[in-house]
Scaffold this motif. Structure first.
Motif, PDB file in Angstrom:
ATOM      1  N   ALA A 147     -29.061 -37.187  33.235  1.00 28.96           N
ATOM      2  CA  ALA A 147     -29.044 -38.069  33.807  1.00 28.96           C
ATOM      3  C   ALA A 147     -27.397 -38.676  34.024  1.00 28.96           C
ATOM      4  CB  ALA A 147     -29.876 -39.476  33.453  1.00 28.96           C
ATOM      5  N   TRP A 148     -26.834 -38.560  32.767  1.00 28.50           N
ATOM      6  CA  TRP A 148     -25.454 -39.064  32.646  1.00 28.50           C
ATOM      7  C   TRP A 148     -24.646 -38.122  33.628  1.00 28.50           C
ATOM      8  CZ3 TRP A 148     -23.028 -43.536  31.842  1.00 28.50           C
ATOM      9  CH2 TRP A 148     -23.829 -44.288  30.986  1.00 28.50           C
ATOM     10  N   ALA A 149     -24.939 -36.938  33.680  1.00 30.35           N
ATOM     11  CA  ALA A 149     -24.091 -35.656  34.432  1.00 30.35           C
ATOM     12  C   ALA A 149     -24.457 -36.191  35.896  1.00 30.35           C
ATOM     13  CB  ALA A 149     -24.754 -34.478  33.959  1.00 30.35           C
ATOM     14  N   VAL A 150     -25.452 -36.708  36.462  1.00 26.73           N
ATOM     15  CA  VAL A 150     -25.637 -37.255  37.728  1.00 26.73           C
ATOM     16  C   VAL A 150     -24.757 -38.372  38.113  1.00 26.73           C
ATOM     17  CG1 VAL A 150     -27.115 -37.977  39.425  1.00 26.73           C
ATOM     18  CG2 VAL A 150     -27.867 -36.139  37.917  1.00 26.73           C
ATOM     19  N   VAL A 151     -24.543 -39.066  37.160  1.00 23.25           N
ATOM     20  CA  VAL A 151     -23.818 -40.442  37.261  1.00 23.25           C
ATOM     21  C   VAL A 151     -22.440 -40.159  37.569  1.00 23.25           C
ATOM     22  CG1 VAL A 151     -23.267 -42.645  36.152  1.00 23.25           C
ATOM     23  CG2 VAL A 151     -25.576 -42.066  35.932  1.00 23.25           C
ATOM     24  N   PHE A 152     -21.858 -39.129  36.646  1.00 19.66           N
ATOM     25  CA  PHE A 152     -20.549 -38.923  36.558  1.00 19.66           C
ATOM     26  C   PHE A 152     -20.299 -38.088  37.947  1.00 19.66           C
ATOM     27  CE2 PHE A 152     -20.536 -40.500  32.245  1.00 19.66           C
ATOM     28  CZ  PHE A 152     -19.261 -41.091  32.162  1.00 19.66           C
ATOM     29  N   VAL A 153     -20.879 -37.122  38.158  1.00 20.66           N
ATOM     30  CA  VAL A 153     -20.693 -36.491  39.503  1.00 20.66           C
ATOM     31  C   VAL A 153     -20.734 -37.240  40.712  1.00 20.66           C
ATOM     32  CG1 VAL A 153     -21.714 -34.851  40.935  1.00 20.66           C
ATOM     33  CG2 VAL A 153     -21.673 -34.282  38.497  1.00 20.66           C
ATOM     34  N   PHE A 154     -21.621 -38.435  40.583  1.00 21.88           N
ATOM     35  CA  PHE A 154     -21.574 -39.287  41.771  1.00 21.88           C
ATOM     36  C   PHE A 154     -20.236 -40.134  41.650  1.00 21.88           C
ATOM     37  CE2 PHE A 154     -22.203 -43.714  43.104  1.00 21.88           C
ATOM     38  CZ  PHE A 154     -22.668 -43.663  44.369  1.00 21.88           C
ATOM     39  N   LEU A 155     -19.886 -40.866  40.322  1.00 26.85           N
ATOM     40  CA  LEU A 155     -18.584 -41.828  40.557  1.00 26.85           C
ATOM     41  C   LEU A 155     -17.703 -40.992  40.894  1.00 26.85           C
ATOM     42  CD1 LEU A 155     -19.733 -43.670  37.463  1.00 26.85           C
ATOM     43  CD2 LEU A 155     -19.704 -44.441  39.751  1.00 26.85           C
ATOM     44  N   ALA A 156     -17.301 -39.507  40.494  1.00 25.09           N
ATOM     45  CA  ALA A 156     -16.279 -38.637  40.586  1.00 25.09           C
ATOM     46  C   ALA A 156     -16.040 -38.414  42.182  1.00 25.09           C
ATOM     47  CB  ALA A 156     -16.046 -37.575  39.600  1.00 25.09           C
ATOM     48  N   SER A 157     -17.126 -38.083  42.578  1.00 26.92           N
ATOM     49  CA  SER A 157     -17.140 -37.618  43.979  1.00 26.92           C
ATOM     50  C   SER A 157     -16.897 -38.849  45.051  1.00 26.92           C
ATOM     51  CB  SER A 157     -18.532 -36.970  44.544  1.00 26.92           C
ATOM     52  OG  SER A 157     -18.788 -35.899  43.690  1.00 26.92           O
ATOM     53  N   LEU A 158     -17.509 -40.072  44.732  1.00 31.26           N
ATOM     54  CA  LEU A 158     -17.190 -41.244  45.471  1.00 31.26           C
ATOM     55  C   LEU A 158     -15.805 -41.384  45.335  1.00 31.26           C
ATOM     56  CD1 LEU A 158     -18.228 -43.674  47.058  1.00 31.26           C
ATOM     57  CD2 LEU A 158     -18.811 -44.604  44.819  1.00 31.26           C
ATOM     58  N   MET A 159     -15.252 -41.438  44.194  1.00 29.81           N
ATOM     59  CA  MET A 159     -13.719 -41.810  44.057  1.00 29.81           C
ATOM     60  C   MET A 159     -12.829 -41.078  44.808  1.00 29.81           C
ATOM     61  SD  MET A 159     -11.580 -41.828  40.552  1.00 29.81           S
ATOM     62  CE  MET A 159     -11.487 -40.080  40.065  1.00 29.81           C
ATOM     63  N   MET A 160     -13.226 -39.542  44.600  1.00 30.47           N
ATOM     64  CA  MET A 160     -12.399 -38.696  45.407  1.00 30.47           C
ATOM     65  C   MET A 160     -12.574 -38.740  47.046  1.00 30.47           C
ATOM     66  SD  MET A 160     -10.577 -37.765  43.115  1.00 30.47           S
ATOM     67  CE  MET A 160      -9.472 -36.589  44.282  1.00 30.47           C
ATOM     68  N   GLY A 161     -13.759 -39.137  47.412  1.00 33.46           N
ATOM     69  CA  GLY A 161     -14.153 -39.237  48.862  1.00 33.46           C
ATOM     70  C   GLY A 161     -13.258 -40.419  49.517  1.00 33.46           C
ATOM     71  N   LEU A 162     -13.177 -41.558  48.603  1.00 32.57           N
ATOM     72  CA  LEU A 162     -12.506 -42.698  49.091  1.00 32.57           C
ATOM     73  C   LEU A 162     -11.097 -42.416  49.184  1.00 32.57           C
ATOM     74  CD1 LEU A 162     -14.353 -45.454  47.172  1.00 32.57           C
ATOM     75  CD2 LEU A 162     -14.324 -45.019  49.696  1.00 32.57           C
ATOM     76  N   ILE A 163     -10.551 -41.762  48.057  1.00 28.74           N
ATOM     77  CA  ILE A 163      -8.876 -41.324  48.033  1.00 28.74           C
ATOM     78  C   ILE A 163      -8.836 -40.549  48.935  1.00 28.74           C
ATOM     79  CG2 ILE A 163      -7.226 -40.062  46.848  1.00 28.74           C
ATOM     80  CD1 ILE A 163      -8.412 -41.054  44.229  1.00 28.74           C
ATOM     81  N   GLY A 164      -9.668 -39.671  49.578  1.00 29.59           N
ATOM     82  CA  GLY A 164      -9.621 -38.489  50.504  1.00 29.59           C
ATOM     83  C   GLY A 164      -9.603 -39.333  52.053  1.00 29.59           C
ATOM     84  N   ILE A 165     -10.383 -40.378  52.161  1.00 27.88           N
ATOM     85  CA  ILE A 165     -10.200 -41.297  53.395  1.00 27.88           C
ATOM     86  C   ILE A 165      -8.816 -41.963  53.368  1.00 27.88           C
ATOM     87  CG2 ILE A 165     -11.283 -43.271  54.623  1.00 27.88           C
ATOM     88  CD1 ILE A 165     -13.855 -42.515  53.092  1.00 27.88           C
ATOM     89  N   LEU A 166      -8.480 -42.398  52.346  1.00 21.61           N
ATOM     90  CA  LEU A 166      -7.078 -42.964  52.224  1.00 21.61           C
ATOM     91  C   LEU A 166      -5.887 -42.157  52.811  1.00 21.61           C
ATOM     92  CD1 LEU A 166      -7.271 -45.335  49.192  1.00 21.61           C
ATOM     93  CD2 LEU A 166      -7.437 -46.164  51.568  1.00 21.61           C
ATOM     94  N   THR A 167      -6.208 -40.862  52.254  1.00 24.81           N
ATOM     95  CA  THR A 167      -5.238 -39.753  52.591  1.00 24.81           C
ATOM     96  C   THR A 167      -5.257 -39.381  54.044  1.00 24.81           C
ATOM     97  OG1 THR A 167      -5.167 -39.058  50.095  1.00 24.81           O
ATOM     98  CG2 THR A 167      -4.407 -37.424  51.936  1.00 24.81           C
ATOM     99  N   GLY A 168      -6.328 -39.552  54.406  1.00 23.40           N
ATOM    100  CA  GLY A 168      -6.726 -38.714  55.860  1.00 23.40           C
ATOM    101  C   GLY A 168      -6.050 -39.942  56.793  1.00 23.40           C
ATOM    102  N   LEU A 169      -6.291 -41.355  56.515  1.00 23.99           N
ATOM    103  CA  LEU A 169      -5.677 -42.266  57.279  1.00 23.99           C
ATOM    104  C   LEU A 169      -4.165 -42.311  57.203  1.00 23.99           C
ATOM    105  CD1 LEU A 169      -7.858 -45.267  55.982  1.00 23.99           C
ATOM    106  CD2 LEU A 169      -8.056 -44.207  58.218  1.00 23.99           C
ATOM    107  N   TRP A 170      -3.472 -42.060  56.110  1.00 25.70           N
ATOM    108  CA  TRP A 170      -2.228 -42.129  55.937  1.00 25.70           C
ATOM    109  C   TRP A 170      -1.453 -40.635  56.647  1.00 25.70           C
ATOM    110  CZ3 TRP A 170       0.447 -38.544  52.797  1.00 25.70           C
ATOM    111  CH2 TRP A 170       1.857 -38.477  52.720  1.00 25.70           C
TER     112      TRP A 170
END
Length: 263
Positions: A147-170
């Motif tokens: 359960a905790w593993a799923v939580v951290f994969v979700f949080l880490a993937s979301l963080m990197m997805g948002l950073i990826g969007i910011l990078t794609g915009l820039w």
């Protein structure tokens, strides 16, 4: 200013799902590069460390070194691929000139962010599952808390997805995205405790590690899989969640402004 979208109910579920499905299908069509290549890369890292260190591997935190190393390698693959999914999607659309296909439909800025970030999270989970399945043939992973593993994969993937969007915009060209990957993402991933426990570092280096968001992603995922970590699970999850809130708000504001999307 970002053009006011046509209202299709409170949420344009069809448009949101369509963009999300498009991005998921995009990486599935080249699964050999987007999902299976990280398996080979991660297993090569594991093999190199095992062969290079040989009998000197010893234990870290009371577990064999390869067991300690495996979760860090998995999370490193997850973060890199989640970032690439979101950043490359926007950058390719801008370079090819079909970004107008994203701006014209009645999609709100929030729906666009959710779709791109959701696809990045999906790729993160796909990579995590495939790499872990491949690793269990070589490393005995305890799976202390799925359960905790799923939580951290979700949080880490979301963080990197948002950073990826910011990078794609820039970014305006692939060199810009490569700059972020080579000089920001990769150094932070390698200096986050992937290959070592931060308790072995000098105090000043430990202090630096504690301000690295990648540390909380890798340490939390490791703690969830093997029951050993340098910080508590709740602290790591809380830090990542707070970072995601800030990134989501920042990303939404830039997309709403149409930043670097219509030039």
């Amino acid at each position: 200013m970002y053009p006011t979208p046509i209202k299709v109910g409170l949420v344009n579920w069809i448009g949101l799902w369509t963009l999300y499905a498009k991005e998921v299908q995009r990486f599935i069509k080249v699964a050999g590069q987007t999902v299976f290549a990280p398996i080979i890369t991660t297993l090569l890292f594991l093999a190199i460390f095992q062969l290079a260190l040989g009998e000197q591997r010893g234990e870290v935190g009371g577990v064999p070194f390869e067991v300690f190393l495996a979760p860090g390698l998995v999370m490193m693959a997850v973060t890199q691929n989640a970032f690439q999914n979101a950043s490359s999607a926007l950058l390719i659309s801008k370079i090819q000139g079909n970004i107008v296909d994203l701006l014209m439909p009645p999609l709100s800025p929030a729906e666009m962010v959710v779709a791109y970030a959701g696809a990045a999270v999906t790729r993160g989970f796909a990579v995590a599952i495939c790499v872990v399945v491949a690793m269990v043939f070589f490393v005995e992973i305890p799976f202390w808390s799925i359960a905790w593993a799923v939580v951290f994969v979700f949080l880490a993937s979301l963080m990197m997805g948002l950073i990826g969007i910011l990078t794609g915009l820039w970014a305006d060209k692939f060199d810009h995205m490569a700059f972020i990957t080579n000089f920001v993402i990769t150094p932070l991933a390698f200096l986050s405790g992937t290959f070592y426990s931060i308790h072995r570092l000098p105090e000043f280096a430990q202090a630096i590690a504690f301000v690295n968001p990648f540390f909380y992603a890798i340490d939390g995922f490791r703690h969830a899989l093997i029951g050993q970590g340098d910080t508590s699970l709740s602290l790591g999850a809380g830090v990542l969640a707070a970072i995601n809130v800030v990134l989501a708000f920042w990303t939404y504001r830039l997309v709403r402004r149409g930043y670097n999307l219509k030039d």
